[in-house]
Design a protein around this motif. Structure first.
Motif, PDB file in Angstrom:
ATOM      1  N   CYS A  77      25.570  57.243  71.356  1.00  0.00           N
ATOM      2  CA  CYS A  77      24.152  57.428  71.053  1.00  0.00           C
ATOM      3  C   CYS A  77      24.042  58.821  70.443  1.00  0.00           C
ATOM      4  O   CYS A  77      24.327  59.812  71.121  1.00  0.00           O
ATOM      5  CB  CYS A  77      23.297  57.340  72.314  1.00  0.00           C
ATOM      6  N   ASP A  78      23.672  58.904  69.185  1.00  0.00           N
ATOM      7  CA  ASP A  78      23.597  60.183  68.486  1.00  0.00           C
ATOM      8  C   ASP A  78      22.635  61.135  69.188  1.00  0.00           C
ATOM      9  O   ASP A  78      21.534  60.729  69.568  1.00  0.00           O
ATOM     10  CB  ASP A  78      23.136  59.938  67.045  1.00  0.00           C
ATOM     11  N   VAL A  79      23.041  62.399  69.361  1.00  0.00           N
ATOM     12  CA  VAL A  79      22.214  63.377  70.066  1.00  0.00           C
ATOM     13  C   VAL A  79      20.932  63.703  69.305  1.00  0.00           C
ATOM     14  O   VAL A  79      19.957  64.144  69.904  1.00  0.00           O
ATOM     15  CB  VAL A  79      22.991  64.684  70.377  1.00  0.00           C
ATOM     16  N   GLN A  80      20.911  63.481  67.999  1.00  0.00           N
ATOM     17  CA  GLN A  80      19.715  63.728  67.199  1.00  0.00           C
ATOM     18  C   GLN A  80      18.857  62.474  67.050  1.00  0.00           C
ATOM     19  O   GLN A  80      17.842  62.495  66.363  1.00  0.00           O
ATOM     20  CB  GLN A  80      20.104  64.266  65.827  1.00  0.00           C
ATOM     21  N   GLY A  81      19.254  61.371  67.682  1.00  0.00           N
ATOM     22  CA  GLY A  81      18.467  60.143  67.657  1.00  0.00           C
ATOM     23  C   GLY A  81      18.574  59.352  66.370  1.00  0.00           C
ATOM     24  O   GLY A  81      17.767  58.461  66.124  1.00  0.00           O
ATOM     25  N   LYS A  82      19.577  59.624  65.542  1.00  0.00           N
ATOM     26  CA  LYS A  82      19.708  58.940  64.254  1.00  0.00           C
ATOM     27  C   LYS A  82      20.259  57.529  64.383  1.00  0.00           C
ATOM     28  O   LYS A  82      19.870  56.646  63.622  1.00  0.00           O
ATOM     29  CB  LYS A  82      20.638  59.733  63.330  1.00  0.00           C
ATOM     30  N   TYR A  83      21.164  57.301  65.325  1.00  0.00           N
ATOM     31  CA  TYR A  83      21.824  55.999  65.404  1.00  0.00           C
ATOM     32  C   TYR A  83      22.391  55.738  66.791  1.00  0.00           C
ATOM     33  O   TYR A  83      22.535  56.634  67.617  1.00  0.00           O
ATOM     34  CB  TYR A  83      22.952  55.889  64.378  1.00  0.00           C
ATOM     35  N   ILE A  84      22.743  54.465  67.005  1.00  0.00           N
ATOM     36  CA  ILE A  84      23.509  54.009  68.160  1.00  0.00           C
ATOM     37  C   ILE A  84      24.653  53.183  67.598  1.00  0.00           C
ATOM     38  O   ILE A  84      24.469  52.424  66.641  1.00  0.00           O
ATOM     39  CB  ILE A  84      22.646  53.168  69.120  1.00  0.00           C
ATOM     40  N   ILE A  85      25.838  53.333  68.175  1.00  0.00           N
ATOM     41  CA  ILE A  85      26.990  52.547  67.743  1.00  0.00           C
ATOM     42  C   ILE A  85      27.428  51.645  68.889  1.00  0.00           C
ATOM     43  O   ILE A  85      27.619  52.109  70.016  1.00  0.00           O
ATOM     44  CB  ILE A  85      28.173  53.454  67.334  1.00  0.00           C
ATOM     45  N   ILE A  86      27.559  50.340  68.576  1.00  0.00           N
ATOM     46  CA  ILE A  86      28.158  49.416  69.534  1.00  0.00           C
ATOM     47  C   ILE A  86      29.496  48.965  68.942  1.00  0.00           C
ATOM     48  O   ILE A  86      29.689  49.009  67.720  1.00  0.00           O
ATOM     49  CB  ILE A  86      27.238  48.227  69.875  1.00  0.00           C
ATOM     50  N   ASN A 125      37.857  44.813  67.067  1.00  0.00           N
ATOM     51  CA  ASN A 125      38.153  46.216  66.735  1.00  0.00           C
ATOM     52  C   ASN A 125      37.221  46.781  65.661  1.00  0.00           C
ATOM     53  O   ASN A 125      37.625  47.648  64.891  1.00  0.00           O
ATOM     54  CB  ASN A 125      39.613  46.381  66.306  1.00  0.00           C
ATOM     55  N   HIS A 126      35.997  46.305  65.608  1.00  0.00           N
ATOM     56  CA  HIS A 126      35.007  46.812  64.668  1.00  0.00           C
ATOM     57  C   HIS A 126      33.810  47.352  65.444  1.00  0.00           C
ATOM     58  O   HIS A 126      33.584  46.990  66.604  1.00  0.00           O
ATOM     59  CB  HIS A 126      34.542  45.717  63.700  1.00  0.00           C
ATOM     60  N   SER A 127      33.067  48.208  64.774  1.00  0.00           N
ATOM     61  CA  SER A 127      31.860  48.754  65.384  1.00  0.00           C
ATOM     62  C   SER A 127      30.668  48.512  64.467  1.00  0.00           C
ATOM     63  O   SER A 127      30.817  48.193  63.288  1.00  0.00           O
ATOM     64  CB  SER A 127      32.033  50.249  65.663  1.00  0.00           C
ATOM     65  N   LEU A 128      29.490  48.668  65.039  1.00  0.00           N
ATOM     66  CA  LEU A 128      28.239  48.473  64.329  1.00  0.00           C
ATOM     67  C   LEU A 128      27.342  49.674  64.590  1.00  0.00           C
ATOM     68  O   LEU A 128      27.110  50.037  65.743  1.00  0.00           O
ATOM     69  CB  LEU A 128      27.549  47.193  64.825  1.00  0.00           C
ATOM     70  N   LYS A 129      26.858  50.285  63.526  1.00  0.00           N
ATOM     71  CA  LYS A 129      25.933  51.416  63.638  1.00  0.00           C
ATOM     72  C   LYS A 129      24.527  50.907  63.364  1.00  0.00           C
ATOM     73  O   LYS A 129      24.285  50.237  62.358  1.00  0.00           O
ATOM     74  CB  LYS A 129      26.303  52.507  62.636  1.00  0.00           C
ATOM     75  N   PRO A 134      14.144  56.467  59.269  1.00  0.00           N
ATOM     76  CA  PRO A 134      14.263  57.690  58.464  1.00  0.00           C
ATOM     77  C   PRO A 134      15.701  58.003  58.026  1.00  0.00           C
ATOM     78  O   PRO A 134      15.904  58.794  57.119  1.00  0.00           O
ATOM     79  CB  PRO A 134      13.744  58.793  59.385  1.00  0.00           C
ATOM     80  N   ASN A 135      16.675  57.383  58.637  1.00  0.00           N
ATOM     81  CA  ASN A 135      18.083  57.644  58.315  1.00  0.00           C
ATOM     82  C   ASN A 135      18.719  56.517  57.513  1.00  0.00           C
ATOM     83  O   ASN A 135      19.933  56.429  57.395  1.00  0.00           O
ATOM     84  CB  ASN A 135      18.860  57.901  59.608  1.00  0.00           C
ATOM     85  N   GLU A 136      17.892  55.675  56.940  1.00  0.00           N
ATOM     86  CA  GLU A 136      18.351  54.528  56.171  1.00  0.00           C
ATOM     87  C   GLU A 136      19.266  54.936  55.013  1.00  0.00           C
ATOM     88  O   GLU A 136      20.184  54.194  54.644  1.00  0.00           O
ATOM     89  CB  GLU A 136      17.138  53.758  55.642  1.00  0.00           C
ATOM     90  N   LEU A 144      23.156  48.383  60.373  1.00  0.00           N
ATOM     91  CA  LEU A 144      21.821  47.799  60.460  1.00  0.00           C
ATOM     92  C   LEU A 144      20.777  48.902  60.526  1.00  0.00           C
ATOM     93  O   LEU A 144      21.075  50.027  60.941  1.00  0.00           O
ATOM     94  CB  LEU A 144      21.703  46.908  61.705  1.00  0.00           C
ATOM     95  N   ILE A 145      19.549  48.570  60.153  1.00  0.00           N
ATOM     96  CA  ILE A 145      18.434  49.513  60.198  1.00  0.00           C
ATOM     97  C   ILE A 145      17.412  49.004  61.209  1.00  0.00           C
ATOM     98  O   ILE A 145      16.950  47.862  61.116  1.00  0.00           O
ATOM     99  CB  ILE A 145      17.749  49.659  58.817  1.00  0.00           C
ATOM    100  N   ALA A 146      17.088  49.860  62.179  1.00  0.00           N
ATOM    101  CA  ALA A 146      16.015  49.562  63.134  1.00  0.00           C
ATOM    102  C   ALA A 146      14.722  50.054  62.475  1.00  0.00           C
ATOM    103  O   ALA A 146      14.270  51.178  62.709  1.00  0.00           O
ATOM    104  CB  ALA A 146      16.272  50.249  64.462  1.00  0.00           C
ATOM    105  N   SER A 147      14.153  49.228  61.618  1.00  0.00           N
ATOM    106  CA  SER A 147      13.036  49.654  60.766  1.00  0.00           C
ATOM    107  C   SER A 147      11.771  50.009  61.545  1.00  0.00           C
ATOM    108  O   SER A 147      10.921  50.725  61.034  1.00  0.00           O
ATOM    109  CB  SER A 147      12.731  48.596  59.717  1.00  0.00           C
TER     110      SER A 147
END
Length: 180
Positions: A77-86, A125-129, A134-136, A144-147
């Motif tokens: 989970c990005d500390v600046q709130g830009k993204y989450i990676i699973i 072995n793949h990840s998803l951001k 605002p970080n599109e 993916l974009i959480a619009s």
């Protein structure tokens, strides 16, 4: 431990200073009570008896705890709130994440959610951001974009949970910060 004594308008206060490694410094204003109910103005800030403002040192410790029930986990989970990676940690099995939900709750009870789109397949072995709107512009490949979100949580404490289509928690990431 050092001790200092200050006297303003015949009122004495004692301050204890504990030397510690600096992590955060925050100004704390301490007003010494006046015996004659008047306000004293100190013009010379270098006066050795002026303890009206000093810094207190706070130490912090941040812990991140991750757990997963199966190959899908929350990697970051990005500390600046830009993204989450699973991520899919399986070496051979692709996972269909249709209807899975990322739920993030701050310590004040504010909840953010994002539902993964239909027929989303996360390969081994793949990840998803998952970026916020605002970080599109940072989007690459299959991100993916959480619009509907301007930011993921950035506070001191929050819990991010990955919930499958049946409503069961499958992974979590907990961030806690403690000050001392």
């Amino acid at each position: 431990m050092a001790t200092a004594t200050a006297s303003v308008n015949n009122t004495t206060g004692t301050f204890m200073f504990h030397p510690r490694p600096t992590v955060f410094e925050h100004p704390i204003t301490y007003d010494l009570p006046s015996l004659n109910n008047s306000t004293s103005i100190i013009n010379n800030k270098s006066d050795i008896n002026d303890f009206s403002q000093y810094y207190i040192t706070l130490e912090s410790r941040t812990t991140i705890h991750k757990s997963a029930k199966g190959p899908i986990s929350i990697a970051e989970c990005d500390v600046q709130g830009k993204y989450i990676i699973i991520e899919n940690t399986s070496r051979s099995k692709s996972m269909v994440l249709t209807g899975w939900i990322i739920r993030q709750e701050s310590d004040n009870g504010d909840i953010l959610t994002f539902t993964l789109p239909d027929n989303y397949l996360l390969r081994p072995n793949h990840s998803l951001k998952i970026l916020t709107k605002p970080n599109e512009s940072e989007r690459k490949n299959h991100d993916l974009i959480a619009s509907s979100l301007s930011s993921w949580h950035t506070g001191l404490n929050f819990v991010t949970t990955l919930i499958n289509a049946e409503g069961k928690d499958r992974a979590s990431l907990t961030k806690k910060t403690i000050f001392s």
